[in-house]
Design an enzyme around this catalytic site. Structure first.
Site, PDB file in Angstrom:
ATOM      1  N   LEU A   1       2.698  -3.743  -2.616  1.00  0.00           N
ATOM      2  CA  LEU A   1       2.385  -2.383  -3.078  1.00  0.00           C
ATOM      3  C   LEU A   1       0.905  -2.320  -3.454  1.00  0.00           C
ATOM      4  O   LEU A   1       0.465  -3.001  -4.383  1.00  0.00           O
ATOM      5  CB  LEU A   1       3.250  -2.021  -4.287  1.00  0.00           C
TER       6      LEU A   1
ATOM      7  N   ARG B   1      -7.698   2.673 -14.267  1.00  0.00           N
ATOM      8  CA  ARG B   1      -8.319   1.999 -15.405  1.00  0.00           C
ATOM      9  C   ARG B   1      -9.541   1.161 -15.006  1.00  0.00           C
ATOM     10  O   ARG B   1     -10.301   0.720 -15.854  1.00  0.00           O
ATOM     11  CB  ARG B   1      -7.265   1.118 -16.107  1.00  0.00           C
TER      12      ARG B   1
ATOM     13  N   THR C   1       5.844   2.970  -8.198  1.00  0.00           N
ATOM     14  CA  THR C   1       6.150   1.748  -7.449  1.00  0.00           C
ATOM     15  C   THR C   1       7.486   1.860  -6.706  1.00  0.00           C
ATOM     16  O   THR C   1       7.633   1.294  -5.610  1.00  0.00           O
ATOM     17  CB  THR C   1       6.190   0.532  -8.399  1.00  0.00           C
TER      18      THR C   1
ATOM     19  N   ASN D   1      -5.533  -4.608 -14.227  1.00  0.00           N
ATOM     20  CA  ASN D   1      -5.548  -3.145 -14.325  1.00  0.00           C
ATOM     21  C   ASN D   1      -6.913  -2.606 -14.732  1.00  0.00           C
ATOM     22  O   ASN D   1      -7.237  -1.465 -14.461  1.00  0.00           O
ATOM     23  CB  ASN D   1      -4.490  -2.672 -15.323  1.00  0.00           C
TER      24      ASN D   1
ATOM     25  N   TYR E   1     -45.103 -19.177   1.605  1.00  0.00           N
ATOM     26  CA  TYR E   1     -44.129 -18.380   2.345  1.00  0.00           C
ATOM     27  C   TYR E   1     -44.091 -18.842   3.799  1.00  0.00           C
ATOM     28  O   TYR E   1     -45.118 -18.835   4.487  1.00  0.00           O
ATOM     29  CB  TYR E   1     -44.470 -16.878   2.302  1.00  0.00           C
TER      30      TYR E   1
HETATM   31  C1  UD1 Z   1       3.874  -2.529 -13.074  1.00  0.00           C
HETATM   32  C2  UD1 Z   1       5.345  -2.487 -13.473  1.00  0.00           C
HETATM   33  C3  UD1 Z   1       5.482  -3.233 -14.788  1.00  0.00           C
HETATM   34  C4  UD1 Z   1       5.021  -4.662 -14.605  1.00  0.00           C
HETATM   35  C5  UD1 Z   1       3.599  -4.727 -14.053  1.00  0.00           C
HETATM   36  C6  UD1 Z   1       3.290  -6.142 -13.638  1.00  0.00           C
HETATM   37  C7  UD1 Z   1       6.372  -0.466 -12.613  1.00  0.00           C
HETATM   38  C8  UD1 Z   1       6.792   0.912 -12.910  1.00  0.00           C
HETATM   39  N1  UD1 Z   1       5.758  -1.138 -13.612  1.00  0.00           N
HETATM   40  O1  UD1 Z   1       3.132  -1.849 -14.057  1.00  0.00           O
HETATM   41  O2  UD1 Z   1       6.842  -3.244 -15.193  1.00  0.00           O
HETATM   42  O3  UD1 Z   1       5.095  -5.351 -15.842  1.00  0.00           O
HETATM   43  O4  UD1 Z   1       3.460  -3.893 -12.901  1.00  0.00           O
HETATM   44  O5  UD1 Z   1       1.964  -6.294 -13.238  1.00  0.00           O
HETATM   45  O6  UD1 Z   1       6.616  -0.954 -11.536  1.00  0.00           O
HETATM   46  N2  UD1 Z   1       1.406   1.217  -6.590  1.00  0.00           N
HETATM   47  C9  UD1 Z   1       1.664   1.837  -5.383  1.00  0.00           C
HETATM   48  N3  UD1 Z   1       2.060   3.130  -5.382  1.00  0.00           N
HETATM   49  C10 UD1 Z   1       2.261   3.837  -6.528  1.00  0.00           C
HETATM   50  C11 UD1 Z   1       2.006   3.192  -7.759  1.00  0.00           C
HETATM   51  C12 UD1 Z   1       1.586   1.884  -7.752  1.00  0.00           C
HETATM   52  O7  UD1 Z   1       1.515   1.245  -4.319  1.00  0.00           O
HETATM   53  O8  UD1 Z   1       2.647   5.007  -6.444  1.00  0.00           O
HETATM   54  C13 UD1 Z   1       0.946  -0.165  -6.584  1.00  0.00           C
HETATM   55  C14 UD1 Z   1      -0.414  -0.330  -7.209  1.00  0.00           C
HETATM   56  O9  UD1 Z   1      -1.448  -0.242  -6.243  1.00  0.00           O
HETATM   57  C15 UD1 Z   1      -0.326  -1.717  -7.843  1.00  0.00           C
HETATM   58  C16 UD1 Z   1       1.151  -1.911  -8.094  1.00  0.00           C
HETATM   59  O10 UD1 Z   1       1.821  -0.946  -7.342  1.00  0.00           O
HETATM   60  O11 UD1 Z   1      -0.785  -2.709  -6.953  1.00  0.00           O
HETATM   61  C17 UD1 Z   1       1.510  -1.775  -9.574  1.00  0.00           C
HETATM   62  O12 UD1 Z   1       1.094  -0.503 -10.042  1.00  0.00           O
HETATM   63  P1  UD1 Z   1       0.406  -0.345 -11.454  1.00  0.00           P
HETATM   64  O13 UD1 Z   1       0.111   1.076 -11.655  1.00  0.00           O
HETATM   65  O14 UD1 Z   1      -0.672  -1.312 -11.617  1.00  0.00           O
HETATM   66  O15 UD1 Z   1       1.644  -0.747 -12.410  1.00  0.00           O
HETATM   67  P2  UD1 Z   1       1.602  -1.395 -13.852  1.00  0.00           P
HETATM   68  O16 UD1 Z   1       1.311  -0.357 -14.858  1.00  0.00           O
HETATM   69  O17 UD1 Z   1       0.740  -2.577 -13.855  1.00  0.00           O
HETATM   70 CA    CA Z   2      -0.752  -3.413 -12.498  1.00  0.00          CA
END
Ligand code: UD1
Ligand code: CA
Length: 495
Positions: free
Chosen positions: A12, A19, A85, A234, A372
């Site tokens: 993902l 952030r 996610t 993040n 140089y």
């Molecule tokens: C997420 C988890 C959290 C976990 C943490 C671990 C969820 C809801 N939360 O939180 O439980 O502890 O990761 O690191 O899953 N992404 C997409 N599409 C989206 C949203 C996100 O592809 O619509 C990808 C982001 O690019 C990223 C990853 O998913 O690589 C995680 O997303 P992020 O927003 O960083 O989630 P966290 O708040 O870190």
């Molecule tokens: Ca994350």
């Protein structure tokens, strides 16, 4: 051992990474020679998954550009709106509609996972015959991570996101790492049922765990041995934390391989650097790109080497080298800048405050001081005096100059390219060389010196210089004055 090869891996990587406050998508931020996503792909590759799907959204073209190089076989899944996610995983499973078997899901922003850890998750999943296996970690500071809830018997009951957690849940230190193995068919069914009824209004993949448990499916967990491996990036503080951990790992690896690193905390290098046993690296050394250092060589303190080859027993001190090759036993620095196309022969020397570019400098030749060398070929055993400039640029074009074997260029010379200074030739100090110098000749390209006698007594009368000259025995006699004034007349009386 169980064959835990996954049918697919889903990464993902569609989120913006708000952030980070960056124009660069988060997963492309660099760390030790690779973007975050590159580290994730590197950990996955040895698993030999049937296919790898990467979910892209924010700045997808930039990320796609990286993927085209890093993993051309990757299947891209577009998530135009980033609704969480769970939504991202759902789109991936929709794309791979025919997928059955085990699918490993992970995030593009967790760059520290090792292949061993992912393998352990897959092995556990297969052994347990589970519908879902999730990797958790016990974090000293679990803030912002999803928390793992368990029942009185210790069975996983679900995951609660930090933003949706109450004070009691926030005290839980076991977190969701974002690494899961699922049965693809079960996951597909479950993702279709995930609602966006949470603080962020997003579909959470983490909710799949609670739904599966409620359905009575088999959900198992693996707790990571090393919580540091599970860190998510993040913001830029976490990026720096992750980079430090990766640096420690790389540096430890090379020390085990026989490299002396006098100050690991100030030594940084990328994943594509190669070092041989008995290399010594001193403090504040950074090695980037495909830099390679052979046995017996010493680099540092205070060096930055990018895509540079340092051959056996060479020494580089306080210098910046980019795209250079440094021959066996050669020495460089302190304070020199070797730019791309610099090839230094065995035993050659680049001393202090020297800049080189597209310069092929032969074995045992010396360029010791303040020089140089650009667009040049220097033979072997030549000596380039202090303050020499290879004048390679006429304002429009670059020109190449050749200096033959065992030639001697006197200090302060300008070699105005294109020129050829032959083998064994000499150039008189302070020359501006605008004609070729044949082998064995002495090229003198400067005005002959004249002394204007008594000048100080006339033009600086009463000065400290005049006093000193008088004390040294000079006196502005008539003879000297008259000769001097003749000389002055000839040269237009310039001081
Ligand atoms: C997420 C988890 C959290 C976990 C943490 C671990 C969820 C809801 N939360 O939180 O439980 O502890 O990761 O690191 O899953 N992404 C997409 N599409 C989206 C949203 C996100 O592809 O619509 C990808 C982001 O690019 C990223 C990853 O998913 O690589 C995680 O997303 P992020 O927003 O960083 O989630 P966290 O708040 O870190
Ligand atoms: Ca994350």
């Amino acid at each position: 051992m169980t064959d835990a090869r996954p049918a697919a891996v889903v990464v993902l990587a569609a989120g913006q990474g708000r952030r980070m406050k960056s124009a660069t998508p988060k997963v492309l931020h660099a760390m030790c020679g690779r973007p975050l996503l590159g580290h994730v792909l590197a950990a996955i590759a040895p698993l030999k998954p049937g296919r790898t799907l990467v979910v892209l959204g924010h700045e997808r073209d930039q990320v796609e550009g990286f993927l085209a190089d890093a993993l051309p076989g990757a299947q891209i899944v577009d998530q135009d709106e980033q609704n969480g996610t769970g939504h991202a995983a759902r789109l991936a499973l929709d794309t791979a509609a025919d997928l059955t078997g085990t699918v490993l899901v992970m995030h593009g922003d967790t760059p520290l996972f090792t292949t061993e850890t992912l393998t352990a998750v897959l092995a556990r999943h297969t052994e347990a015959g589970a519908d879902a296996t999730m990797l958790t970690a016990v974090m000293p500071d679990p803030t912002n991570y999803g928390r793992v809830t368990r029942d009185a018997d210790g069975h996983v009951t679900g995951i609660v996101e930090d933003r949706d957690a109450d004070e009691r849940i926030k005290e839980i230190q076991e977190i969701c790492t974002g690494v899961y193995a699922f049965d693809a068919t079960v996951l597909r069914d479950t993702l279709a049922r995930i609602a966006a009824d949470n603080v962020q209004g997003e579909e959470y993949l983490t909710d799949a765990i609670g739904l599966l448990v409620a359905d009575g499916k088999s959900v198992v967990s693996v707790v990571a041995d090393d919580w540091q491996e599970t860190l998510g990036v993040n913001d830029r503080i976490q990026l720096a934390d992750a980079r430090r951990i990766m640096r420690d790992r790389i540096v430890a690896h090379w020390m085990r391989e026989g490299v002396t690193i006098t100050d690991p905390l100030t030594t940084w290098m990328g994943v594509n650097v190669r070092l041989e046993p008995d290399v010594t690296l001193h403090q504040n050394t950074q090695l980037h790109g495909t830099t390679t250092i052979r046995g017996g060589a010493t680099v540092g303190p205070d060096c930055t080497l990018t895509n540079t080859l340092v051959e056996r027993d060479a020494t580089v001190v306080k210098s910046h080298c980019d795209g250079a090759q440094i021959g066996a036993g050669a020495s460089v620095g302190p304070y020199s800048y070797l730019r791309s196309g610099t090839v230094l022969g065995a035993g050659a020397k680049i001393g202090a405050f020297v800049e080189t570019k597209k310069a092929d400098i032969g074995a045992d030749s010396k360029v010791p001081h303040l020089t140089y060398v650009g667009d040049a070929t220097i033979g072997s055993g030549a000596n380039i005096g202090a303050g020499t400039v290879f004048v390679n640029y006429d304002g429009v074009d670059k020109h190449h100059t050749t200096v033959g074997d065992a030639a001697f260029v006197g200090s302060g010379s300008m070699l105005v390219g294109p020129r050829d200074v032959g083998a064994g030739a000499y150039v008189a100090a302070g020359s501006v060389i605008t004609d070729d110098v044949p082998a064995g000749a002495m090229g003198v390209g400067r005005a002959r010196q004249r002394n204007v006698l008594g000048w100080v007594f006339r033009r600086r009368a009463g000065s400290r210089s005049a006093d000193a000259a008088r004390q040294a025995g000079a006196d502005g006699t008539m003879a000297e004055e008259s000769k001097a004034s003749t000389d002055e007349a000839q040269q237009g009386d310039q001081p």
